[in-house]
Design an enzyme around this catalytic site. Structure first.
Site, PDB file in Angstrom:
ATOM      1  N   SER A   1       0.832  -1.201   0.000  1.00 25.00           N
ATOM      2  CA  SER A   1       0.000   0.000   0.000  1.00 25.00           C
ATOM      3  C   SER A   1       0.862   1.245   0.000  1.00 25.00           C
ATOM      4  O   SER A   1       2.020   1.217   0.448  1.00 25.00           O
ATOM      5  CB  SER A   1      -0.895  -0.013   1.244  1.00 25.00           C
TER       6      SER A   1
ATOM      7  N   TYR B   1      -0.261  -0.984  10.588  1.00 24.09           N
ATOM      8  CA  TYR B   1      -0.598  -1.345   9.211  1.00 24.09           C
ATOM      9  C   TYR B   1       0.457  -0.807   8.246  1.00 24.09           C
ATOM     10  O   TYR B   1       0.953  -1.537   7.378  1.00 24.09           O
ATOM     11  CB  TYR B   1      -1.975  -0.785   8.861  1.00 24.09           C
TER      12      TYR B   1
END
Length: 273
Positions: free
Chosen positions: A150, A163
């Protein structure tokens, strides 16, 4: 007999019981691959596998907690026993539900159990799946391992500390795969995924901000990401390894000031400044 650029190949897709993972399963199956639909949610995995079977594809649902080495070892053995081989591994599984978002915050307010979950599922899970799939791929001398990462692994943000750190780690793993096993026919790549929601669950004002920062007219779709995964899984990308392919509509390609500068220049043009 299935046809397509992935005909005869077997793909494990983790976290494919719904969302983007399910779309990847559908797209890879449409190109001829047999799919192991792997998810901690067996009900979701079963529904996706049954839909693929109903369309004439080969599919198998397996409930797996990717953070558990015993569970991953058993899953890989089951896939090999059922399909006879493994050609593709897409490490898509990640934890980012509502509860996790509320706890995986900035450093001062970070819940360390949420941090541990992010690292265990997102990063350790990908390592474990890769560790146990590679020996099966070495039997045929060929394989493609794909990691879902990401933009949060590259850019700082106000929250999601665990994350983001897990996604940054995932960018190193394809380089390690390529360096360690490239000469034995195994490729490793990552996809840096931009905003491609299966449905726009975010508030519209937030979506407008994100849309303004894209270099495309619209936000992405799960199909656009799945098409990139299919490319990396296929021989079309046979000379691509050890890298991260960015599929984010140009979101990470420009300076943070671009949107404000564009608005300023537009205003100057209107007022004749």
């Amino acid at each position: 007999m299935s046809t397509g650029k992935l005909a005869g190949r077997v793909a494990i897709i983790t976290g494919s019981g719904g969302g983007l993972g399910a779309e990847c399963a559908r797209v890879l199956a449409s190109h001829g691959a047999s799919i192991a639909v792997v998810d901690i949610n067996f009900e979701g995995a079963t529904a996706v596998a049954q839909s693929l079977l109903a369309e004439g594809h080969q599919a198998l649902a397996i409930a797996t907690d990717v953070s558990s080495e015993d569970a991953v070892r058993a899953m890989v053995a089951q896939v090999k026993q059922h399909f006879g081989r493994i050609d593709i591994l897409h490490n898509n599984a990640a934890i980012l539900n509502a509860e996790q978002r509320q706890l995986d915050r900035d450093f001062v307010n970070l819940d360390m159990q949420a941090w541990d979950r992010a690292i265990a599922v997102n990063l350790r899970g990908a390592v474990l799946c890769t560790k146990h799939v590679i020996p099966v791929m070495l039997e045929t001398g060929k394989g493609s391992i794909i990691f879902a990462t990401s933009g949060l692994g590259m850019q700082g943000d106000m929250s999601l500390t665990g994350y983001a750190t897990s996604k940054a780690g995932l960018m190193m793993l394809p380089r390690m795969v390529a360096s360690q096993y490239g000469k034995q026919g195994i490729r490793g790549n990552a996809v840096q995924i931009g905003l491609a929601p299966s449905e726009h669950a975010m508030p519209e004002p937030l979506l407008d901000i994100l849309r303004d920062n894209h270099c495309t007219a619209e936000l992405g779709t799960p199909r656009q990401i799945a098409d990139v995964v299919a490319f990396l899984a296929s021989d079309e990308s046979s000379f691509v390894t050890g890298t991260t392919l960015v599929a984010d509509g140009g979101f990470s390609s420009h300076t943070p000031s671009l949107v404000a500068m564009r608005a300023l220049f537009a205003q100057m043009g209107r007022t004749g400044m």
